[in-house]
Every structure is written in C-alpha cells, then in structure tokens.
Design a protein around this motif. Structure first.
Motif, PDB file in Angstrom:
ATOM      1  N   PHE A  94       0.837  -1.206   0.000  1.00 57.71           N
ATOM      2  CA  PHE A  94       0.000   0.000   0.000  1.00 57.71           C
ATOM      3  C   PHE A  94       0.870   1.253   0.000  1.00 57.71           C
ATOM      4  O   PHE A  94       0.504   2.270  -0.586  1.00 57.71           O
ATOM      5  N   ILE A  95       1.999   1.191   0.708  1.00 56.25           N
ATOM      6  CA  ILE A  95       2.978   2.263   0.710  1.00 56.25           C
ATOM      7  C   ILE A  95       4.364   1.625   0.604  1.00 56.25           C
ATOM      8  O   ILE A  95       4.513   0.419   0.797  1.00 56.25           O
ATOM      9  N   PHE A  96       5.377   2.447   0.323  1.00 53.58           N
ATOM     10  CA  PHE A  96       6.723   1.929   0.145  1.00 53.58           C
ATOM     11  C   PHE A  96       7.674   2.561   1.156  1.00 53.58           C
ATOM     12  O   PHE A  96       7.458   3.687   1.612  1.00 53.58           O
ATOM     13  N   PRO A  97       8.765   1.855   1.492  1.00 48.38           N
ATOM     14  CA  PRO A  97       9.741   2.442   2.403  1.00 48.38           C
ATOM     15  C   PRO A  97      10.482   3.610   1.751  1.00 48.38           C
ATOM     16  O   PRO A  97      10.582   3.684   0.528  1.00 48.38           O
ATOM     17  N   ASP A  98      10.981   4.520   2.589  1.00 51.66           N
ATOM     18  CA  ASP A  98      11.814   5.613   2.078  1.00 51.66           C
ATOM     19  C   ASP A  98      13.180   5.074   1.650  1.00 51.66           C
ATOM     20  O   ASP A  98      13.764   5.539   0.677  1.00 51.66           O
ATOM     21  N   GLN A  99      13.661   4.099   2.408  1.00 52.44           N
ATOM     22  CA  GLN A  99      14.913   3.428   2.082  1.00 52.44           C
ATOM     23  C   GLN A  99      14.753   1.951   2.405  1.00 52.44           C
ATOM     24  O   GLN A  99      13.914   1.568   3.208  1.00 52.44           O
ATOM     25  N   GLY A 100      15.596   1.115   1.795  1.00 51.97           N
ATOM     26  CA  GLY A 100      15.517  -0.320   2.036  1.00 51.97           C
ATOM     27  C   GLY A 100      14.508  -0.990   1.117  1.00 51.97           C
ATOM     28  O   GLY A 100      13.965  -0.368   0.193  1.00 51.97           O
ATOM     29  N   SER A 101      14.234  -2.250   1.374  1.00 51.14           N
ATOM     30  CA  SER A 101      13.362  -3.015   0.481  1.00 51.14           C
ATOM     31  C   SER A 101      12.439  -3.937   1.262  1.00 51.14           C
ATOM     32  O   SER A 101      12.740  -4.369   2.374  1.00 51.14           O
ATOM     33  N   VAL A 102      11.286  -4.213   0.660  1.00 46.71           N
ATOM     34  CA  VAL A 102      10.344  -5.220   1.160  1.00 46.71           C
ATOM     35  C   VAL A 102      10.159  -6.238   0.047  1.00 46.71           C
ATOM     36  O   VAL A 102       9.756  -5.887  -1.073  1.00 46.71           O
ATOM     37  N   THR A 103      10.470  -7.492   0.322  1.00 45.17           N
ATOM     38  CA  THR A 103      10.290  -8.539  -0.680  1.00 45.17           C
ATOM     39  C   THR A 103       9.255  -9.548  -0.198  1.00 45.17           C
ATOM     40  O   THR A 103       9.170  -9.849   0.989  1.00 45.17           O
ATOM     41  N   VAL A 104       8.456 -10.053  -1.125  1.00 44.79           N
ATOM     42  CA  VAL A 104       7.468 -11.103  -0.869  1.00 44.79           C
ATOM     43  C   VAL A 104       7.733 -12.227  -1.861  1.00 44.79           C
ATOM     44  O   VAL A 104       7.775 -11.996  -3.077  1.00 44.79           O
ATOM     45  N   ARG A 105       7.972 -13.411  -1.321  1.00 48.96           N
ATOM     46  CA  ARG A 105       8.329 -14.579  -2.142  1.00 48.96           C
ATOM     47  C   ARG A 105       9.508 -14.281  -3.061  1.00 48.96           C
ATOM     48  O   ARG A 105       9.547 -14.687  -4.224  1.00 48.96           O
ATOM     49  N   GLY A 106      10.455 -13.519  -2.541  1.00 47.96           N
ATOM     50  CA  GLY A 106      11.686 -13.236  -3.275  1.00 47.96           C
ATOM     51  C   GLY A 106      11.616 -12.083  -4.249  1.00 47.96           C
ATOM     52  O   GLY A 106      12.620 -11.717  -4.857  1.00 47.96           O
ATOM     53  N   GLU A 107      10.433 -11.475  -4.417  1.00 51.76           N
ATOM     54  CA  GLU A 107      10.286 -10.363  -5.351  1.00 51.76           C
ATOM     55  C   GLU A 107      10.044  -9.066  -4.591  1.00 51.76           C
ATOM     56  O   GLU A 107       9.172  -8.999  -3.717  1.00 51.76           O
ATOM     57  N   GLU A 108      10.819  -8.045  -4.937  1.00 49.91           N
ATOM     58  CA  GLU A 108      10.695  -6.764  -4.241  1.00 49.91           C
ATOM     59  C   GLU A 108       9.400  -6.058  -4.637  1.00 49.91           C
ATOM     60  O   GLU A 108       9.038  -5.994  -5.824  1.00 49.91           O
ATOM     61  N   LEU A 109       8.709  -5.533  -3.628  1.00 52.75           N
ATOM     62  CA  LEU A 109       7.499  -4.769  -3.898  1.00 52.75           C
ATOM     63  C   LEU A 109       7.885  -3.379  -4.412  1.00 52.75           C
ATOM     64  O   LEU A 109       8.783  -2.734  -3.876  1.00 52.75           O
ATOM     65  N   GLY A 110       7.199  -2.951  -5.459  1.00 49.50           N
ATOM     66  CA  GLY A 110       7.442  -1.633  -6.041  1.00 49.50           C
ATOM     67  C   GLY A 110       6.267  -1.262  -6.918  1.00 49.50           C
ATOM     68  O   GLY A 110       5.259  -1.963  -6.964  1.00 49.50           O
ATOM     69  N   LYS A 111       6.414  -0.164  -7.633  1.00 47.53           N
ATOM     70  CA  LYS A 111       5.287   0.327  -8.423  1.00 47.53           C
ATOM     71  C   LYS A 111       4.881  -0.638  -9.538  1.00 47.53           C
ATOM     72  O   LYS A 111       3.735  -0.675  -9.956  1.00 47.53           O
ATOM     73  N   LYS A 112       5.847  -1.459 -10.014  1.00 57.70           N
ATOM     74  CA  LYS A 112       5.520  -2.440 -11.056  1.00 57.70           C
ATOM     75  C   LYS A 112       5.063  -3.773 -10.465  1.00 57.70           C
ATOM     76  O   LYS A 112       4.509  -4.606 -11.159  1.00 57.70           O
ATOM     77  N   ASN A 113       5.334  -3.964  -9.197  1.00 55.81           N
ATOM     78  CA  ASN A 113       4.948  -5.212  -8.505  1.00 55.81           C
ATOM     79  C   ASN A 113       4.383  -4.810  -7.160  1.00 55.81           C
ATOM     80  O   ASN A 113       5.020  -4.944  -6.133  1.00 55.81           O
ATOM     81  N   ARG A 114       3.155  -4.290  -7.192  1.00 52.33           N
ATOM     82  CA  ARG A 114       2.667  -3.561  -6.038  1.00 52.33           C
ATOM     83  C   ARG A 114       1.996  -4.440  -4.998  1.00 52.33           C
ATOM     84  O   ARG A 114       2.404  -4.464  -3.847  1.00 52.33           O
ATOM     85  N   PHE A 115       0.952  -5.122  -5.380  1.00 50.66           N
ATOM     86  CA  PHE A 115       0.151  -5.852  -4.397  1.00 50.66           C
ATOM     87  C   PHE A 115       0.417  -7.353  -4.500  1.00 50.66           C
ATOM     88  O   PHE A 115       0.113  -7.967  -5.518  1.00 50.66           O
ATOM     89  N   PRO A 116       1.002  -7.961  -3.468  1.00 49.63           N
ATOM     90  CA  PRO A 116       1.295  -9.397  -3.529  1.00 49.63           C
ATOM     91  C   PRO A 116       0.012 -10.223  -3.591  1.00 49.63           C
ATOM     92  O   PRO A 116      -1.032  -9.830  -3.081  1.00 49.63           O
ATOM     93  N   GLN A 117       0.110 -11.376  -4.212  1.00 54.88           N
ATOM     94  CA  GLN A 117      -1.041 -12.261  -4.391  1.00 54.88           C
ATOM     95  C   GLN A 117      -1.363 -13.005  -3.094  1.00 54.88           C
ATOM     96  O   GLN A 117      -0.494 -13.300  -2.287  1.00 54.88           O
ATOM     97  N   ASN A 118      -2.640 -13.310  -2.935  1.00 54.21           N
ATOM     98  CA  ASN A 118      -3.115 -14.169  -1.841  1.00 54.21           C
ATOM     99  C   ASN A 118      -2.829 -13.610  -0.456  1.00 54.21           C
ATOM    100  O   ASN A 118      -2.457 -14.342   0.459  1.00 54.21           O
ATOM    101  N   PHE A 119      -2.995 -12.303  -0.308  1.00 55.32           N
ATOM    102  CA  PHE A 119      -2.903 -11.651   0.996  1.00 55.32           C
ATOM    103  C   PHE A 119      -4.302 -11.272   1.463  1.00 55.32           C
ATOM    104  O   PHE A 119      -5.082 -10.691   0.706  1.00 55.32           O
ATOM    105  N   GLY A 120      -4.624 -11.619   2.713  1.00 52.79           N
ATOM    106  CA  GLY A 120      -5.846 -11.149   3.355  1.00 52.79           C
ATOM    107  C   GLY A 120      -5.465 -10.106   4.388  1.00 52.79           C
ATOM    108  O   GLY A 120      -4.567 -10.337   5.206  1.00 52.79           O
ATOM    109  N   VAL A 121      -6.141  -8.969   4.349  1.00 46.36           N
ATOM    110  CA  VAL A 121      -5.649  -7.822   5.118  1.00 46.36           C
ATOM    111  C   VAL A 121      -6.765  -7.156   5.918  1.00 46.36           C
ATOM    112  O   VAL A 121      -7.864  -6.931   5.410  1.00 46.36           O
ATOM    113  N   ILE A 122      -6.461  -6.857   7.199  1.00 44.53           N
ATOM    114  CA  ILE A 122      -7.269  -5.906   7.964  1.00 44.53           C
ATOM    115  C   ILE A 122      -6.317  -4.806   8.416  1.00 44.53           C
ATOM    116  O   ILE A 122      -5.427  -5.037   9.231  1.00 44.53           O
TER     117      ILE A 122
END
Length: 212
Positions: A52-80
C-alpha cells in the motif's frame, strides 16, 4: 527463503520517523505477533508489507520479489488495516459477495461458510449500517480469510469482540496456521499475542526487537 522480508527499511510518515534500518524475516506457516504503543508504526509496517505504501529506504520482498510500483500488491494476501469501508445499506453477505466478485474465485456457499466461522449469520437481513462494532470486525475478518488467502496481515483483529468471540477467532487463527497459513497480527491484549504467536516483535527505538 523468507516469505516476507524487510531489509534495512526506513520510513517516515506524516513527518514522524517510524523506522530506521529495520529488518524482519517472516517464515511461511507461522504466526508473528507485533506489539508497540499507539503511533509506533505497526499499521504503517503492515501497509509496507502488502504494497500500500513503500519504504523511504531499504526493500520489502514477498516470495523473493521486491514490492514496487511495477509489482505492487502481492497475491493471496488477506488484510485488515484500519477499519474497512462497507456499503451500509447492504447486508453482510451482500457486501462480501460484491468483494468476492472482483476475483470470482469463491462460491456463495463458501462466503456463507466463512461468515459462520467468524460468528455471523449469512442469511440475516440486518444492514451493515446497523451492525455493532464487533459485528463489523467479524465482517472484516470474513473478508480477510474468505478466499483462502495464504498470508493474513491482521491489525487488531480482536478489537471490539466479546469474550466468546475472541475465543472463537483465536481457535480459527490457530486452525488456519495448521493449514499452512502465515499470519502477522497486532493486539493490545498481551494474552492474544502470547497464546497465538510463534514469534513476537516489539516496535522500539524505530526498529523491531524480537522478544520470542
């Protein structure tokens, strides 16, 4: 390989520094409890973990792929996160049906079964605008799990629930873990955290301190 990994993440939000060079590794099939005072950044952390938002620095990866504007919302996430918005003049089932139509993965029967799991009556004609806070919380939980999501990010899932409902949802989350789901949750009730969590982290000094 970690399912979710934060590497050297720094984030300021609305002018406040929340995280500096923070690391976290979330393994598949476990429950992670996050604790920390209001305003410490738990919700922001969740938002970074699901794109939903991105870090100012560093990285967040899901299943080995970094989240970014081209890979924004990871699959099969349930969220509150925060309080979900619903159509007040529709029933609980109708609201979930509208949401389920987006991906068209589940049947009406599966929606009804999920509602019963969280303690809601799927055939009730009551409009959501007349729901209690606890009922709205159950509806949010149903939405988060109804499509058999692999990862659950649950910010205060026990908020406004009565004692019996808390027990039911605890048992439900433990059963989902047995099915191999990965769950990250917060709660102001330490008992929830202690009973459910394989690992516990506290937000402290702009980082995550592992307690368990």
């Amino acid at each position: 390989m970690s399912l979710i990994e934060l590497k050297q993440v720094s984030k300021s939000y609305k002018g406040l520094v929340l995280f500096e060079n923070t690391n976290l590794s979330v393994e598949e099939g476990k429950i992670y409890g996050l604790i920390g005072p209001n305003g410490s950044g738990k919700s922001v952390l969740f938002k970074m973990m699901c794109g939903f938002i991105f870090p100012d620095q560093g990285s967040v990866t899901v299943r080995g792929e970094e989240l970014g504007k081209k890979n924004r919302f990871p699959q099969n996430f349930g969220v509150i996160i925060d309080r979900p918005g619903y159509l007040g003049n529709k029933t609980g089932f109708e609201n979930l049906k509208y949401l389920a139509m987006i991906q068209d993965k589940i049947s009406d029967e599966q929606i009804k079964e999920t509602m019963m799991k969280v303690g809601l009556q799927p055939t009730a004609k009551q409009k959501v605008k007349n729901y209690s806070l606890g009922m709205k919380q159950k509806l949010a939980l149903a939405q988060a799990i109804m499509e058999d999501q692999e990862v659950l990010l649950l910010d205060e899932p026990f908020n406004a629930l009565d004692i019996d409902s808390v027990e039911n949802i605890r048992e439900l989350l433990l059963s989902l873990k047995k099915e191999g789901k990965t769950i990250v949750l917060t709660s102001h009730n330490q008992e929830d955290i202690d009973i459910l969590s394989d690992h516990i982290f506290r937000v402290r000094n702009y980082a995550l301190e592992q307690l368990k």
